[in-house]
Design a protein around this motif. Structure first.
Motif, mmCIF file in Angstrom:
data_model
loop_
_atom_site.group_PDB
_atom_site.id
_atom_site.type_symbol
_atom_site.label_atom_id
_atom_site.label_comp_id
_atom_site.label_asym_id
_atom_site.label_seq_id
_atom_site.Cartn_x
_atom_site.Cartn_y
_atom_site.Cartn_z
ATOM 1 N N GLY A 101 0.835 -1.211 0.000
ATOM 2 C CA GLY A 101 0.000 0.000 0.000
ATOM 3 C C GLY A 101 0.861 1.249 0.000
ATOM 4 N N LEU A 102 1.919 1.241 0.808
ATOM 5 C CA LEU A 102 2.804 2.408 0.822
ATOM 6 C C LEU A 102 3.636 2.437 -0.462
ATOM 7 N N GLU A 103 4.000 1.254 -0.945
ATOM 8 C CA GLU A 103 4.759 1.215 -2.209
ATOM 9 C C GLU A 103 3.920 1.817 -3.340
ATOM 10 N N LEU A 104 2.632 1.512 -3.331
ATOM 11 C CA LEU A 104 1.718 2.080 -4.325
ATOM 12 C C LEU A 104 1.675 3.605 -4.175
ATOM 13 N N ALA A 105 1.549 4.063 -2.929
ATOM 14 C CA ALA A 105 1.475 5.511 -2.688
ATOM 15 C C ALA A 105 2.774 6.197 -3.129
ATOM 16 N N MET A 106 3.910 5.494 -2.922
ATOM 17 C CA MET A 106 5.193 6.116 -3.291
ATOM 18 C C MET A 106 5.410 6.132 -4.805
ATOM 19 N N ALA A 107 4.705 5.245 -5.523
ATOM 20 C CA ALA A 107 4.810 5.271 -6.982
ATOM 21 C C ALA A 107 3.960 6.406 -7.555
ATOM 22 N N CYS A 108 3.034 6.912 -6.746
ATOM 23 C CA CYS A 108 2.266 8.088 -7.173
ATOM 24 C C CYS A 108 3.193 9.309 -7.102
ATOM 25 N N HIS A 109 2.760 10.413 -7.738
ATOM 26 C CA HIS A 109 3.673 11.557 -7.842
ATOM 27 C C HIS A 109 3.607 12.466 -6.630
ATOM 28 N N GLN A 110 2.468 12.429 -5.909
ATOM 29 C CA GLN A 110 2.393 13.140 -4.621
ATOM 30 C C GLN A 110 1.491 12.341 -3.686
ATOM 31 N N ARG A 111 1.591 12.666 -2.391
ATOM 32 C CA ARG A 111 0.810 11.958 -1.382
ATOM 33 C C ARG A 111 0.193 12.956 -0.389
ATOM 34 N N ILE A 112 -1.094 12.769 -0.159
ATOM 35 C CA ILE A 112 -1.775 13.566 0.879
ATOM 36 C C ILE A 112 -2.482 12.564 1.792
ATOM 37 N N ALA A 113 -2.542 12.874 3.097
ATOM 38 C CA ALA A 113 -3.195 11.924 4.012
ATOM 39 C C ALA A 113 -3.963 12.693 5.062
ATOM 40 N N ASN A 114 -4.963 12.066 5.640
ATOM 41 C CA ASN A 114 -5.605 12.695 6.797
ATOM 42 C C ASN A 114 -4.953 12.175 8.084
ATOM 43 N N GLN A 115 -5.442 12.675 9.225
ATOM 44 C CA GLN A 115 -4.753 12.389 10.492
ATOM 45 C C GLN A 115 -4.810 10.916 10.896
ATOM 46 N N SER A 116 -5.719 10.142 10.278
ATOM 47 C CA SER A 116 -5.825 8.738 10.681
ATOM 48 C C SER A 116 -4.738 7.869 10.049
ATOM 49 N N ALA A 117 -3.918 8.464 9.174
ATOM 50 C CA ALA A 117 -3.006 7.634 8.384
ATOM 51 C C ALA A 117 -1.897 6.993 9.207
ATOM 52 N N LYS A 118 -1.549 5.788 8.783
ATOM 53 C CA LYS A 118 -0.419 5.052 9.371
ATOM 54 C C LYS A 118 0.359 4.510 8.184
ATOM 55 N N LEU A 119 1.591 5.008 8.010
ATOM 56 C CA LEU A 119 2.345 4.640 6.807
ATOM 57 C C LEU A 119 3.558 3.809 7.199
ATOM 58 N N GLY A 120 3.676 2.621 6.617
ATOM 59 C CA GLY A 120 4.792 1.782 7.014
ATOM 60 C C GLY A 120 5.094 0.672 6.038
ATOM 61 N N LEU A 121 6.268 0.067 6.253
ATOM 62 C CA LEU A 121 6.689 -1.091 5.455
ATOM 63 C C LEU A 121 6.924 -2.248 6.435
ATOM 64 N N PRO A 156 5.930 1.923 11.672
ATOM 65 C CA PRO A 156 5.228 2.887 10.813
ATOM 66 C C PRO A 156 5.369 4.324 11.314
ATOM 67 N N LEU A 157 4.962 5.293 10.477
ATOM 68 C CA LEU A 157 4.914 6.706 10.876
ATOM 69 C C LEU A 157 3.458 7.150 10.879
ATOM 70 N N ASN A 158 3.123 8.085 11.777
ATOM 71 C CA ASN A 158 1.793 8.688 11.685
ATOM 72 C C ASN A 158 1.861 9.848 10.682
ATOM 73 N N ALA A 159 0.698 10.472 10.432
ATOM 74 C CA ALA A 159 0.633 11.475 9.365
ATOM 75 C C ALA A 159 1.610 12.627 9.626
ATOM 76 N N GLN A 160 1.650 13.108 10.854
ATOM 77 C CA GLN A 160 2.492 14.252 11.173
ATOM 78 C C GLN A 160 3.963 13.941 10.938
#
Ligand code: COA
Ligand code: NAD
Length: 650
Positions: A101-121, A156-160
């Motif tokens: 899921g994060l790999e998909l987001a990183m293949a996009c050209h930009q990323r925006i998230a709301n406060q609920s996001a949890k980004l990790g590998l 993982p990292l949170n949105a902030q």
């Protein structure tokens, strides 16, 4: 159709809707290729927003496909197709964006998230590494220390944090989709991540020492080592070559035994709460929790409940115990605040939803009460007699007892159907395991509510029947007994402990005893004395250390001595052990590390089999989940019962 395309002015919105967590399986991969083609061929579209339906963005590649051969289109190719699209793609992230899921987001050209996001590998926690460009794209977006931590430990990292690190381009505090569409219209073209330069380690020496720490912690686990190699490739090699090597490493790890063992635990942890007998029973909603006793466990349980958004009321014996209980909870929450796990506003709010007092009447509103007073049947029965009178008749009454008979505690209440055991592990706000101990008297409704409450706390609940020590402590007592036999037969405590840590346990059994206090195990043996089989072999060494006042770390001496702060082998203990062997006429013989661990492992497995036969555990997989989460049995080995079933040797 799990991937759909709609248009909002000049922006195409590509939505993945593949419950429960939008994992990228074959149909999603095909749908994404299709979406790239459709949006590229539509001249009215100048940007694409990728968003997901349901509770999260994409939680990863579909782990269920990992046991099968890969099928085209492969994820790395899908992501390259998105990255090389003629239109800019913006990932709009809510909830989990993990692994693929994060790999998909990183293949996009930009990323925006709301406060609920949890980004990790988190791939290393499944015995693999990112296999679709994660190790190559991430170090082009974030600094080396962050990339290392995320890739090699799976944190993982949170949105902030992700925004600060450069992984996100924006955070939405309003509606995610309109914000993402607005962002899309500001970037007529965006640079593909692979074309960005990698952010090389700023301080190579510090970077290497971070690597060394991770490798030391990984022990026998392969994936973190391979992840670090892949990251180094990303820093040193051409992107396309690094991508190819990453994919090869991923595919080879995916089919290796460690990944299979970790997948076993992954799915086992998600199956423990699916209990046939309560499948159709609606649990009581739990909003307000009562806790009786504000010591180590009571305070930890209160903190766990507050952090899960529940109101908590605590009863203690007197005013000074109330203050001590309050302070413990306050300090625990303060640590969460300092570590950035909660913000100041949340901290203040949580403390406002926490009350302490000496009167049971303050528990009148509680939906569920957990007792965590001294481990003494009389004291616990007195508490339950009070709870019987003071609580709402529909409230669930739980005991956190470690060893006592929950039915005996329930027997003093007028309605034992609402009594159950909830056995937390210390520290209760951190440890994920919760043994739900079910006496015959508990109603199905009580069991259903306890399971749902556990999930609300973010715990992994495992059902256990009534016996001395339930699942975790009973198995631990069995292998501790075996370890004690071995020190009488020829090994020293530090040899046993080293064999265990070399196997992958975080701590050996004797160091663990010293940490918990040798008075605890002494009290347990004393309690068991009346029912112990007189023909059972009994090792007196623990009792002798106790009699010498060697209670472990807290007295500076136990199985080890601690004058330097660290556990150090002690000649006095060695002499005591030798004398005990001699007294019993045992001719000591050296025991090699493999034999030590084989004996410990088979003691765990034998006890596990007994527990299954007696119906104390629901399944062998439940026992594996308990051992991994209670006493740090290495996850990458799959658990003792998994090893037994597959005849895996050391
Ligand atoms: N592939 C396939 N199924 C997955 C999955 C994945 N990557 N992630 C979760 N699921 C399934 C679970 O098995 C569960 O299925 P079930 O309902 O049949 O038991 C369901 O999705 C819900 O998962 P659960 O973990 O119970 O939900 P949650 O709300 O507590 O947590 C997540 C959601 C996304 C945080 C959590 O599922 C998670 O961490 N998933 C793994 C992410 C990961 O490791 N990705 C990398 C893969 S390489
Ligand atoms: P503790 O001694 O730290 O705390 C017990 C608290 O209960 C004290 O603050 C005491 O004042 C209070 N208390 C005693 N009698 C009371 C009463 N009648 N009314 C209200 N409060 C009363 O003990 P602990 O380590 O927190 O253990 C509590 C329970 O949890 C025990 O049953 C123990 O077996 C179990 N447990 C402990 C651990 C652990 O690692 N410590 C782990 C799992 C379960």
């Amino acid at each position: 159709m799990c991937v759909s395309v709609s248009t909002h002015g000049n922006t195409a919105v590509v939505t993945i809707d593949y419950p429960p967590v939008n994992a990228i399986g074959l149909e999603v991969r095909k749908g994404l290729i299709d979406a790239v083609e459709r949006t590229e061929s539509d001249p009215s579209i100048n940007a694409v927003v990728l968003i997901c339906a349901g509770k999260s963005f994409v939680a990863g590649a579909d782990v269920r496909e990992f046991d099968k051969p890969p099928v085209e289109p492969h994820l790395p190719d899908v992501l390259l197709r998105i990255e090389n699209s003629t239109k800019p793609w913006i990932a709009a992230i809510h909830g989990a964006a993990l692994g693929g899921g994060l790999e998909l987001a990183m293949a996009c050209h930009q990323r925006i998230a709301n406060q609920s996001a949890k980004l990790g590998l988190p791939e290393v926690t499944l015995g693999v590494i990112p296999g679709a460009g994660g190790t190559v794209r991430l170090p082009r977006l974030v600094d080396a220390a962050t990339a290392l931590n995320m890739i090699a430990t799976g944190k993982p990292l949170n949105a902030q944090r992700a925004l600060e690190a450069g992984l996100l381009d924006a955070v939405s505090n309003n509606d995610l989709l309109p914000d993402a569409i607005a962002l899309a219209q500001t970037i007529p073209a965006a640079l593909a991540t692979l074309k960005k330069p990698t952010k090389l380690p700023a301080d190579p020496q510090r970077f290497q020492s971070a690597i060394d720490t991770i490798l030391k912690k990984a022990g026998g686990q392969t994936a973190p080592k391979v992840a670090i190699q892949a990251l180094n490739n990303a820093y040193q090699l051409d992107a396309i070559i690094a991508l190819r090597l990453e994919r090869e490493a991923f595919l080879s790890l995916r089919s290796a035994p460690q990944a299979a063992a970790m997948r076993h635990i992954f799915f086992a942890e998600r199956s423990t709460a699916k209990v046939e007998r309560v499948k159709h029973i609606a649990p009581n909603p739990v909003k307000t929790v009562g806790v009786v006793g504000g010591g180590t466990m009571g305070a930890g349980i209160a903190a766990a409940c507050l952090l899960a958004g529940l109101e908590v009321t605590m009863v203690e014996r007197d005013e000074s115990a109330c203050k001590a209980g309050y302070d413990r909870v306050h300090n625990t929450l303060e640590t969460s605040l300092k570590r950035g796990l909660i913000d100041q506003l949340t901290f203040d709010k949580l403390l406002r939803t926490f009350g302490v007092g000496t009167q049971y009447s303050i528990l009148a509103k509680a939906d569920l009460v957990i007792e965590a007073v001294f481990e003494d049947l009389d004291v616990k029965q007195q508490v339950f007699a009070q709870l019987d009178k003071a609580t709402h008749p529909a409230a669930i009454l739980a005991t956190n007892t470690s060893y006592l008979d929950v039915a005996a505690i329930a027997s003093v209440t007028t309605d034992p159907t609402r009594v159950i055991g909830l056995h937390f592990f210390s520290p209760a706000h951190i440890m994920k395991l919760l043994e739900v101990v079910v006496p015959d008297c508990s109603s199905d409704h009580t069991v259903a509510t306890a399971l749902s409450f556990a999930r609300k706390l973010g715990k992994v609940p495992v059902l256990a029947g009534i016996c001395d020590g339930f699942i975790a402590n009973r198995i631990m007592s069995a292998y501790r007994r075996e370890a004690e036999y071995m020190i009488e037969d020829g090994a020293m405590p530090w040899e046993v402990d080293k064999a265990m840590t070399d196997f992958g346990m975080p701590m050996g059994i004797f160091q663990m005893g010293d940490l918990a206090g040798l008075d605890i195990s002494w009290a347990m043996r004393k309690r068991q004395a009346t029912t112990r089989d007189p023909n059972q072999r009994y090792v007196d060494i623990g009792d002798k250390l106790y009699a010498l006042g060697r209670l472990g770390r807290k007295t500076g001496k136990g199985y080890y001595r601690y004058d330097t702060g660290k556990p150090t082998p002690d000649p006095d203990v060695e002499a005591l052990i030798m004398a005990e062997s001699h007294r019993k006429g045992i001719i000591r013989q050296a025991i090699d590390p493999d034999t030590i661990m084989a004996r410990i492992l088979s003691a765990m497995q034998r006890e596990g089999q007994k527990i299954l036969k007696e119906g104390i555990a629901q399944s062998a997989a439940d026992i594996d989940v308990v051992m991994v989460n209670a006493y740090g049995f290495p996850r990458w080995r799959g658990g003792p019962m998994y090893m037994l079933d597959r005849e895996v040797s050391l």
